[in-house]
Design a protein around this motif. Structure first.
Motif, PDB file in Angstrom:
ATOM      1  N   THR A   1     -14.856  23.012  59.658  1.00  0.00           N
ATOM      2  CA  THR A   1     -14.849  23.395  60.519  1.00  0.00           C
ATOM      3  C   THR A   1     -13.386  23.238  60.716  1.00  0.00           C
ATOM      4  OG1 THR A   1     -15.058  20.911  61.396  1.00  0.00           O
ATOM      5  CG2 THR A   1     -17.180  22.430  61.641  1.00  0.00           C
ATOM      6  N   SER A   2     -12.630  22.392  59.841  1.00  0.00           N
ATOM      7  CA  SER A   2     -11.431  22.427  59.868  1.00  0.00           C
ATOM      8  C   SER A   2      -9.977  21.979  58.470  1.00  0.00           C
ATOM      9  CB  SER A   2     -10.908  20.754  61.107  1.00  0.00           C
ATOM     10  OG  SER A   2      -9.070  20.811  60.604  1.00  0.00           O
ATOM     11  N   TRP A   3      -9.420  22.825  58.309  1.00  0.00           N
ATOM     12  CA  TRP A   3      -8.918  22.214  56.717  1.00  0.00           C
ATOM     13  C   TRP A   3      -7.160  23.160  56.456  1.00  0.00           C
ATOM     14  CZ3 TRP A   3     -11.584  26.733  57.378  1.00  0.00           C
ATOM     15  CH2 TRP A   3     -11.341  27.739  57.482  1.00  0.00           C
ATOM     16  N   THR A   4      -6.244  22.563  56.467  1.00  0.00           N
ATOM     17  CA  THR A   4      -4.951  22.767  56.126  1.00  0.00           C
ATOM     18  C   THR A   4      -4.754  23.333  55.107  1.00  0.00           C
ATOM     19  OG1 THR A   4      -4.147  20.651  56.980  1.00  0.00           O
ATOM     20  CG2 THR A   4      -2.761  21.792  56.162  1.00  0.00           C
ATOM     21  N   ASP A   5      -4.193  24.661  54.955  1.00  0.00           N
ATOM     22  CA  ASP A   5      -3.785  25.639  54.292  1.00  0.00           C
ATOM     23  C   ASP A   5      -3.108  25.495  53.646  1.00  0.00           C
ATOM     24  OD1 ASP A   5      -1.543  27.127  54.966  1.00  0.00           O
ATOM     25  OD2 ASP A   5      -2.891  28.351  56.543  1.00  0.00           O
ATOM     26  N   THR A   6      -2.397  25.607  52.208  1.00  0.00           N
ATOM     27  CA  THR A   6      -0.856  25.592  51.366  1.00  0.00           C
ATOM     28  C   THR A   6       0.279  25.931  51.930  1.00  0.00           C
ATOM     29  OG1 THR A   6      -1.358  28.682  50.515  1.00  0.00           O
ATOM     30  CG2 THR A   6      -2.617  26.496  49.736  1.00  0.00           C
ATOM     31  N   ALA A   7       0.261  26.861  53.221  1.00  0.00           N
ATOM     32  CA  ALA A   7       1.582  26.943  53.975  1.00  0.00           C
ATOM     33  C   ALA A   7       1.981  25.234  54.765  1.00  0.00           C
ATOM     34  CB  ALA A   7       1.613  28.198  54.704  1.00  0.00           C
ATOM     35  N   GLY A   8       0.891  24.809  54.963  1.00  0.00           N
ATOM     36  CA  GLY A   8       0.792  23.257  55.978  1.00  0.00           C
ATOM     37  C   GLY A   8       0.373  23.541  57.085  1.00  0.00           C
ATOM     38  N   ARG A   9      -0.422  24.695  57.354  1.00  0.00           N
ATOM     39  CA  ARG A   9      -0.804  25.636  58.940  1.00  0.00           C
ATOM     40  C   ARG A   9      -1.973  25.005  58.896  1.00  0.00           C
ATOM     41  NH1 ARG A   9       3.054  26.741  58.548  1.00  0.00           N
ATOM     42  NH2 ARG A   9       2.671  24.323  58.931  1.00  0.00           N
ATOM     43  N   THR A  10      -2.849  23.897  59.673  1.00  0.00           N
ATOM     44  CA  THR A  10      -4.057  23.694  59.509  1.00  0.00           C
ATOM     45  C   THR A  10      -4.896  24.047  61.268  1.00  0.00           C
ATOM     46  OG1 THR A  10      -3.184  21.166  60.208  1.00  0.00           O
ATOM     47  CG2 THR A  10      -5.378  21.067  60.942  1.00  0.00           C
TER      48      THR A  10
END
Length: 922
Positions: free
Chosen positions: A276-285
């Motif tokens: 339901t939640s994670w942080t992508d490679t660009a730093g966006r959660t």
């Protein structure tokens, strides 16, 4: 998971209390789950999908009337059920609601004011009429608009705002996209020429290659993008008039600059199910809305359980419920009520509607009342008419015609405001010789008391009168074209008011030919208020005997007071002629929107440059009859979805020249298990085809020569005729469709009723099978030597799938794909009308002497070197032609022999033809 050593992860879920409940643990594995989808062959009508499974009922959980069951009162008739297996990767599942999204908070890197690059990879209904949001920072109500990528009705649209308050946009028509595809939009805010430029691209995935969609769109002046605080969303939810995407999103990117820095990199593919939640490679959660989910499940069936039969053995210990769930068309087919006419369905939805009387009743002589579907509206009184006497208007059920005499009286409820519009459809056989009253409108609340429309061979007259009958204003329209257009055809007549200024009211009458869309206007502007409609009445005598009328509507919507401008309410538009001329997929889209509460219905394949078949009027019929009529006219495939409950119509053009979706090797274990049994029968033969347009002409196609011709054996097979009446737009279509259906029905190739795959033995094919859908193409290489050489090439029309812990099989119902390999302009080759060997040759000869017996000579390699090599077939042997010489018959062919593995001698007179001649598509 190492399948089949590890049990296959089959999941069964029931829709209980609005949520999916996993009941896999209660699903018996002693009986495999069996799923059937699609048709047995191309001649079959739509069949509902089926899923057979068995529940353990020892605790009485699956007895709907058992109060001890935890599902008491929650399961019963038509309980939703779905069956799934794990797929190769996860995705974001979106429900198309405002609580179904993925969101990351605003960040300064996302506040792009200059050039921008947006990319989305999704599995979507690209041609849905609904406006669907894909990616962006957009809040309409809060005036926080920045950028938005969306789709609507086959268009891709990029919206942006300079100040957050208003929207700029650029758009292009989409090409024909696969179900899973990637879209990209770029905006160059300052193109160096005093303006901005937007570009659109598509690709099979975000890995590319990107193909530009049409030309760049440029305008002046330069632009910029508002730097707002709205969060970035996949499937933005706050854009007015736009719904979030319904489908799957795999990846999405936002780049600062065209091809620039990635500032958001949404990627659901590697996320575990349930994330339901994670942080992508660009730093966006990223976080998900309540109706969105990350899952890797690939659904093999969606349907409904209509009955729960309790079963037990004699000991009373083995208690179970065998169910056969069914797809949505089973339920749709239970009711036989026809959908109402397009006018009857459309008009009640109009804004400002005060009263409406369809007048479609089929009543006995002497009946005098026509009901209104609008609550609180009294019946219309129609005395002396012949009910249901005219069935020639495409958008209506049969309507009444006037006798001598006939009277009409209708009284709408009081209007909340002044200004009004009256509209109906009519067909007047001929104009009266003298001025005759056609319609009288009673007005209240103004000096104008009556508005009367007259007609005669000399003029169409609109007249406004006061309470004493004095004329306040009048106009006679005497133009010959306008008079001719008033009669002898179905028309719409609207009479309406508008503020003319200076205390005057423009009273205007307009009539529109339902078929040609030509408008005529007559108006007068007396000094009076607009008033309100109090009644509509008419008395028709011998001069108007035979007048057909219907669908009388009263609206509290005045016009804009300008002569020659159509009325404000245009709800009749399109519905009056039954949407004559709309394409097959446009009708699917419209019915899908109108019947959204009944069925999830979408189309697949149309784009604006290659539209699907244009159709005739939509007449009253059941929904399934209408859908099957669309399928018959267009020649595509209507089938039930497996990824969600609903129906898909696949346009005929998506079946042309497909790449193989599933490549099988006969020699590989499990890929083509027995039986593989070609059938040479007459099930599909149609060599004499007649197609009639409903209400129009017919076309016929007959195969006069050849092995499947109407000639008696042995020259042919004798007549196999077919006659169909289809809903088509014009009389040019029947002959074309007849020839296409004859082409399909005389394709001389064996069919393979069943082609099987054992996925437990060929696990490397699982991902391809999961992506396979009805209508897709499959090929089998290396067939056994006792079958014809070359790959077996088929289309899948249906299948039976069996799922067990350690076995997973698919048995596909197939028909030849050959007739769907059509010519492409610039690439296709036309065959000669007749060619044969001028002399016999041995099995290894590399030169053939070919005589042309009919038609033109073959091209020579000296004159057309770029057209070589190509393949021809003689006596079942495929050879490659590398050169042709000779300016008269016979010509000399230089060839490479035995391309398809056949090597043999050929006698003089053996027929020779192109291996793959051009087929002209419908």
């Amino acid at each position: 998971m190492v399948f089949p050593q590890t049990p296959l992860d089959v999941r069964v879920e029931l829709g209980i209390a609005g949520a999916w409940t996993d009941v896999t643990a209660d699903t018996y594995t002693r009986s495999p789950i069996t799923i059937t989808r699609g048709a047995a062959d191309e001649a079959s009508a739509l069949e509902h999908s089926k899923c057979s499974l068995e529940f353990n009922n020892r605790l009485g959980k699956y007895s709907p009337r058992n109060p001890s069951s935890p599902y008491y009162g929650l399961i019963g008739r038509n309980t939703p059920v779905r069956v799934s297996v794990p797929g190769p990767e996860s995705y974001l599942q979106l429900a198309g609601t405002t609580s179904s999204y993925a969101r990351t908070p605003d960040h300064n890197s996302l506040d792009i004011t200059g050039d921008i690059d947006l990319r989305v990879e999704a599995t979507a209904d690209w041609y849905s009429p609904a406006s669907q949001s894909l990616l962006g920072k957009w809040d309409s109500a809060g005036n926080r608009r920045s950028y938005l990528l969306r789709i609507i009705d086959g268009l891709v649209i990029l919206n942006w705002s300079v100040a957050g308050t208003t929207s700029a946009f650029a758009s292009h028509p989409l090409p024909a996209l696969p179900r899973r595809a990637a879209l990209r939009a770029t905006l160059d805010v300052d193109n160096g020429a005093g303006g901005f430029t937007a570009r659109f691209y598509w690709a099979p995935s975000m890995d590319g290659p990107w193909v530009q969609i049409l030309e760049p769109l440029s305008n002046t002046p330069t632009t910029s993008i508002y730097s707002g605080t709205t969060p970035l969303e996949v499937a933005p939810v706050a854009a007015t008039g736009v719904t979030p995407l319904k489908g799957r999103v795999h990846r999405a990117e936002v780049r600062a600059g065209i091809g620039g820095t990635v500032v958001a990199a949404f990627d659901a593919r590697a996320q575990p199910e349930g994330t339901t939640s994670w942080t992508d490679t660009a730093g966006r959660t990223w976080t998900l809305g309540p109706d969105a989910s990350v899952t890797d499940r690939q659904y093999r069936f969606h349907g409904e359980v209509s009955s729960w039969p309790a079963r037990w053995d004699v000991s009373g210990k083995d208690i179970y419920v065998p169910v056969e769930a069914a797809g949505t068309t089973r339920r749709l087919g239970q009711g036989r009520k026809a959908l109402e006419s397009t006018l009857r369905r459309r008009i009640p939805s109009a804004s400002g509607l005060l009263a409406y009387w369809p007048m479609e009743e089929d009543q006995p002589p002497g009946s005098t009342q026509a009901y209104s579907p609008v609550p609180g509206v009294r019946p219309l009184v129609l005395a002396g008419a012949d009910w249901a006497a005219d069935d020639t208007l495409g958008g209506s059920a049969p309507l009444p015609t006037a006798r001598n005499p006939t009277t009409l009286t209708a009284r709408p409820p009081a209007s909340p405001s002044t200004g009004w519009q009256i509209e109906w459809v009519y067909n007047m056989p001929s104009l009266p010789a003298v001025q005759t009253e056609v319609l009288r409108i009673g007005v209240t609340g103004a000096a104008m008391r009556w508005v009367i429309l007259y007609a005669s061979t000399s003029a169409i007259r609109i007249e406004a009168q006061d309470a004493d009958g004095a004329i306040l204003g009048a106009f006679d329209f005497t133009t010959a074209d306008a008079l001719a257009a008033f009669v002898g055809k179905w028309n719409r007549l609207a009479i309406y008011t508008g503020n003319y200024g200076g205390g005057a009211t423009l009273v205007q009458a307009t009539w529109r030919d339902v078929t040609t869309n030509q408008w005529y206007y007559a108006g007068t502007a007396p000094t009076t208020g607009q008033g309100r409609v109090g009644e509509v009445s008419a008395t028709w005598g011998s001069a108007l005997e035979g007048l057909a009328v219907g669908h009388l509507a009263v609206f509290s919507t005045p016009g804009n007071g300008v002569l020659g401008v159509p009325p404000t309410t245009q709800i009749f538009e399109g519905a009056d002629d039954g949407f004559l001329g709309e394409t097959a997929l446009a009708r699917i889209a419209r019915l899908g929107a109108e019947e959204a509460a009944t069925v999830d219905l979408v189309g697949y394949g149309e784009n604006r440059t290659t539209p699907s078949t244009r159709l005739g009027p939509q007449r009253p019929a059941t929904l399934l009859e209408l859908l099957e009529g669309i399928q018959d006219a267009d020649g595509g495939i209507l089938y039930e979805r497996h990824d969600r409950t609903g129906l898909v119509y696949r346009d005929r053009k998506t079946l042309y020249n497909q790449p193989a979706a599933l490549a099988l090797n006969y020699l590989a274990p499990g890929e083509v298990p027995p039986p593989l049994e070609p059938v040479e029968d007459d099930q599909r033969i149609r060599n004499d085809v007649t197609i009639s347009r409903a209400g129009g002409s017919s076309g016929r196609a007959v195969m006069g020569m050849g092995p499947l011709s109407v000639l008696p054996p042995p020259a042919g097979v004798g007549p196999y005729d077919e006659a169909l009446t289809l809903s088509l737009y014009n009389d040019d279509q029947p002959e074309q469709i007849a020839n296409w259906r004859m082409h399909l029905g005389t394709w001389d190739e064996a069919r393979y009723p069943t082609i099987s795959v054992w996925l437990h033995a060929a696990t490397h094919l699982i991902n391809d099978v999961l992506a396979l859908d009805l209508g897709d193409r499959i090929q089998i290489s290396n067939p056994p030597p006792w079958l014809p050489p070359g790959a077996i090439d088929q289309h899948v029309l249906g299948y039976t799938e069996t799922l067990d812990q350690h076995e997973w099989t698919l048995a596909m119902n197939c028909v030849p794909a050959g007739p769907w390999q059509v010519g492409v302009v610039g690439e296709a080759r036309a065959d000669t009308d007749g060619s044969e060997l001028a002399s016999g040759v041995g099995s290894s000869a590399t030169s053939l002497s070919v005589a042309v017996t009919a038609g033109q000579l073959w091209i020579t390699s000296a004159a057309y070197p770029s057209q070589f090599p190509f393949s021809v077939t003689v006596g079942g042997e495929e050879v490659t032609v590398t050169a042709i010489s000779g300016s008269s018959s016979p010509q000399t062919f230089t060839v490479v022999r035995s391309v398809n593995g056949i090597a043999k001698s050929h006698s003089a007179g053996a027929a020779l033809s192109l291996t793959r001649p051009a087929i002209i598509a419908l």
